[in-house]
Design a protein around this motif. Structure first.
Motif, PDB file in Angstrom:
ATOM      1  N   GLY A   8       3.794 -38.519  39.574  1.00 33.23           N
ATOM      2  CA  GLY A   8       4.639 -40.018  39.685  1.00 33.23           C
ATOM      3  C   GLY A   8       3.925 -40.727  38.850  1.00 33.23           C
ATOM      4  N   CYS A   9       2.637 -40.758  38.287  1.00 33.52           N
ATOM      5  CA  CYS A   9       2.226 -41.506  37.308  1.00 33.52           C
ATOM      6  C   CYS A   9       2.891 -41.170  35.991  1.00 33.52           C
ATOM      7  CB  CYS A   9       0.503 -41.121  37.021  1.00 33.52           C
ATOM      8  SG  CYS A   9      -0.035 -41.297  35.533  1.00 33.52           S
ATOM      9  N   GLN A  49      -9.702 -51.414  40.047  1.00 31.21           N
ATOM     10  CA  GLN A  49      -8.990 -51.984  39.100  1.00 31.21           C
ATOM     11  C   GLN A  49      -7.624 -51.159  38.561  1.00 31.21           C
ATOM     12  OE1 GLN A  49     -10.122 -55.021  37.454  1.00 31.21           O
ATOM     13  NE2 GLN A  49     -10.488 -55.003  39.651  1.00 31.21           N
ATOM     14  N   CYS A  50      -8.061 -49.877  38.656  1.00 33.75           N
ATOM     15  CA  CYS A  50      -6.825 -48.874  38.227  1.00 33.75           C
ATOM     16  C   CYS A  50      -5.579 -49.229  39.246  1.00 33.75           C
ATOM     17  CB  CYS A  50      -7.088 -47.371  38.357  1.00 33.75           C
ATOM     18  SG  CYS A  50      -7.750 -46.671  39.880  1.00 33.75           S
ATOM     19  N   ALA A  51      -5.802 -49.461  40.445  1.00 39.24           N
ATOM     20  CA  ALA A  51      -4.641 -49.558  41.400  1.00 39.24           C
ATOM     21  C   ALA A  51      -4.122 -51.052  41.316  1.00 39.24           C
ATOM     22  CB  ALA A  51      -5.232 -49.459  42.936  1.00 39.24           C
ATOM     23  N   ALA A  52      -5.027 -52.176  40.831  1.00 39.42           N
ATOM     24  CA  ALA A  52      -4.674 -53.221  40.757  1.00 39.42           C
ATOM     25  C   ALA A  52      -3.752 -53.503  39.447  1.00 39.42           C
ATOM     26  CB  ALA A  52      -5.767 -54.261  40.424  1.00 39.42           C
ATOM     27  N   ILE A  53      -3.483 -52.665  38.615  1.00 38.92           N
ATOM     28  CA  ILE A  53      -2.864 -52.814  37.402  1.00 38.92           C
ATOM     29  C   ILE A  53      -1.655 -51.874  37.518  1.00 38.92           C
ATOM     30  CG2 ILE A  53      -4.011 -51.136  35.818  1.00 38.92           C
ATOM     31  CD1 ILE A  53      -2.913 -54.579  34.758  1.00 38.92           C
ATOM     32  N   CYS A  54      -1.935 -50.813  37.924  1.00 36.86           N
ATOM     33  CA  CYS A  54      -0.837 -49.716  38.162  1.00 36.86           C
ATOM     34  C   CYS A  54       0.474 -50.088  38.481  1.00 36.86           C
ATOM     35  CB  CYS A  54      -1.302 -48.564  38.948  1.00 36.86           C
ATOM     36  SG  CYS A  54      -0.063 -47.218  38.993  1.00 36.86           S
ATOM     37  N   PRO A  55       1.557 -50.058  37.613  1.00 43.51           N
ATOM     38  CA  PRO A  55       2.841 -50.478  38.044  1.00 43.51           C
ATOM     39  C   PRO A  55       3.587 -49.613  39.000  1.00 43.51           C
ATOM     40  CG  PRO A  55       2.905 -49.591  35.636  1.00 43.51           C
ATOM     41  CD  PRO A  55       1.720 -49.494  36.280  1.00 43.51           C
ATOM     42  N   VAL A  56       3.097 -48.421  39.119  1.00 42.83           N
ATOM     43  CA  VAL A  56       4.108 -47.583  40.187  1.00 42.83           C
ATOM     44  C   VAL A  56       3.514 -47.261  41.321  1.00 42.83           C
ATOM     45  CG1 VAL A  56       4.897 -45.147  40.028  1.00 42.83           C
ATOM     46  CG2 VAL A  56       4.323 -46.258  37.818  1.00 42.83           C
ATOM     47  N   PRO A  67      -1.757 -43.946  49.741  1.00 41.66           N
ATOM     48  CA  PRO A  67      -1.552 -44.741  48.368  1.00 41.66           C
ATOM     49  C   PRO A  67      -2.208 -45.982  48.528  1.00 41.66           C
ATOM     50  CG  PRO A  67       0.514 -44.420  49.809  1.00 41.66           C
ATOM     51  CD  PRO A  67      -0.752 -43.827  50.461  1.00 41.66           C
ATOM     52  N   LEU A  68      -2.862 -46.432  47.364  1.00 43.83           N
ATOM     53  CA  LEU A  68      -3.165 -48.030  47.256  1.00 43.83           C
ATOM     54  C   LEU A  68      -2.265 -48.986  47.284  1.00 43.83           C
ATOM     55  CD1 LEU A  68      -5.844 -46.091  46.783  1.00 43.83           C
ATOM     56  CD2 LEU A  68      -6.854 -48.357  45.863  1.00 43.83           C
ATOM     57  N   ASN A  69      -1.148 -48.576  46.422  1.00 43.62           N
ATOM     58  CA  ASN A  69      -0.109 -49.282  46.423  1.00 43.62           C
ATOM     59  C   ASN A  69       1.194 -48.661  47.044  1.00 43.62           C
ATOM     60  OD1 ASN A  69      -1.189 -51.266  44.910  1.00 43.62           O
ATOM     61  ND2 ASN A  69      -1.188 -49.937  42.939  1.00 43.62           N
ATOM     62  N   PRO A  70       1.286 -48.734  48.386  1.00 43.38           N
ATOM     63  CA  PRO A  70       2.363 -47.825  49.147  1.00 43.38           C
ATOM     64  C   PRO A  70       3.816 -48.397  48.694  1.00 43.38           C
ATOM     65  CG  PRO A  70       1.283 -49.564  50.612  1.00 43.38           C
ATOM     66  CD  PRO A  70       0.328 -49.480  49.398  1.00 43.38           C
ATOM     67  N   PRO A  71       4.768 -47.403  49.045  1.00 47.39           N
ATOM     68  CA  PRO A  71       6.008 -47.789  48.722  1.00 47.39           C
ATOM     69  C   PRO A  71       6.325 -49.174  49.333  1.00 47.39           C
ATOM     70  CG  PRO A  71       5.905 -45.492  49.447  1.00 47.39           C
ATOM     71  CD  PRO A  71       4.327 -46.242  49.588  1.00 47.39           C
ATOM     72  N   GLY A  72       7.085 -50.019  48.426  1.00 44.52           N
ATOM     73  CA  GLY A  72       7.247 -51.422  48.836  1.00 44.52           C
ATOM     74  C   GLY A  72       6.524 -52.431  48.419  1.00 44.52           C
ATOM     75  N   SER A  73       5.253 -52.089  48.222  1.00 39.99           N
ATOM     76  CA  SER A  73       3.937 -53.055  47.984  1.00 39.99           C
ATOM     77  C   SER A  73       4.078 -53.768  46.392  1.00 39.99           C
ATOM     78  CB  SER A  73       2.662 -52.476  47.992  1.00 39.99           C
ATOM     79  OG  SER A  73       2.679 -51.407  47.135  1.00 39.99           O
ATOM     80  N   LEU A  74       4.798 -53.365  45.782  1.00 37.04           N
ATOM     81  CA  LEU A  74       5.002 -53.830  44.375  1.00 37.04           C
ATOM     82  C   LEU A  74       6.415 -54.242  44.012  1.00 37.04           C
ATOM     83  CD1 LEU A  74       2.799 -51.326  42.168  1.00 37.04           C
ATOM     84  CD2 LEU A  74       2.221 -53.379  43.325  1.00 37.04           C
ATOM     85  N   SER A  75       7.399 -54.035  45.100  1.00 33.23           N
ATOM     86  CA  SER A  75       8.739 -54.409  44.985  1.00 33.23           C
ATOM     87  C   SER A  75       8.741 -55.775  45.150  1.00 33.23           C
ATOM     88  CB  SER A  75       9.738 -53.658  45.771  1.00 33.23           C
ATOM     89  OG  SER A  75       9.403 -52.147  45.609  1.00 33.23           O
ATOM     90  N   PRO A  76       9.746 -56.827  44.433  1.00 37.29           N
ATOM     91  CA  PRO A  76       9.993 -57.947  44.965  1.00 37.29           C
ATOM     92  C   PRO A  76      10.624 -58.175  46.270  1.00 37.29           C
ATOM     93  CG  PRO A  76      11.541 -57.301  43.354  1.00 37.29           C
ATOM     94  CD  PRO A  76      10.789 -56.173  43.547  1.00 37.29           C
ATOM     95  N   PRO A  77      10.127 -59.415  47.032  1.00 32.62           N
ATOM     96  CA  PRO A  77      10.764 -59.619  48.426  1.00 32.62           C
ATOM     97  C   PRO A  77      12.318 -59.342  48.378  1.00 32.62           C
ATOM     98  CG  PRO A  77       9.306 -61.300  47.908  1.00 32.62           C
ATOM     99  CD  PRO A  77       9.278 -60.599  46.591  1.00 32.62           C
ATOM    100  N   ALA A  78      12.814 -58.538  49.369  1.00 36.19           N
ATOM    101  CA  ALA A  78      14.224 -58.600  49.655  1.00 36.19           C
ATOM    102  C   ALA A  78      14.753 -60.032  49.852  1.00 36.19           C
ATOM    103  CB  ALA A  78      14.357 -57.652  50.849  1.00 36.19           C
TER     104      ALA A  78
END
Ligand code: SF4
Ligand code: SF4
Length: 81
Positions: A8-9, A49-56, A67-78
């Motif tokens: 997925g990376c 730091q890798c998880a803080a910058i990762c866009p995926v 996952p450090l950035n689980p599904p939904g965590s980087l998506s804008p609020p609904a």
């Protein structure tokens, strides 16, 4: 103790220069983390730091596979209405 990059990376390089231990390795089909170098940043930063910058979402996981950035965590609020 190390994080892992999984499928997925998108090989975007964003995390590579931020890693304080040069633990992220260019590879195919996706980048990898050298488990002998990664400290999960506990010695250098408040957060990995890798998880803080990762866009995926979902591509950097801990040793439990969480996952450090689980599904939904980087998506804008609904937005409703
Ligand atoms: S958690 Fe920190 S040390 Fe480990 S790969 Fe990510 S940036 Fe590098
Ligand atoms: S920032 Fe995320 S998507 Fe980009 S190379 Fe690193 S792990 Fe892969």
């Amino acid at each position: 103790m190390a994080l892992e990059i999984i499928a997925g990376c998108v090989n975007c390089w964003a995390c590579v220069t931020l890693c304080p231990h040069q633990a992220i390795i260019e590879a195919q089909p996706h980048f990898l983390i050298d488990p002998l170098r990664c400290t999960e940043c506990v010695d250098a930063h408040a957060t990995p730091q890798c998880a803080a910058i990762c866009p995926v979402e979902g591509v950097i996981v801990n040793e439990l596979g969480d996952p450090l950035n689980p599904p939904g965590s980087l998506s804008p609020p609904a937005r409703f209405g």
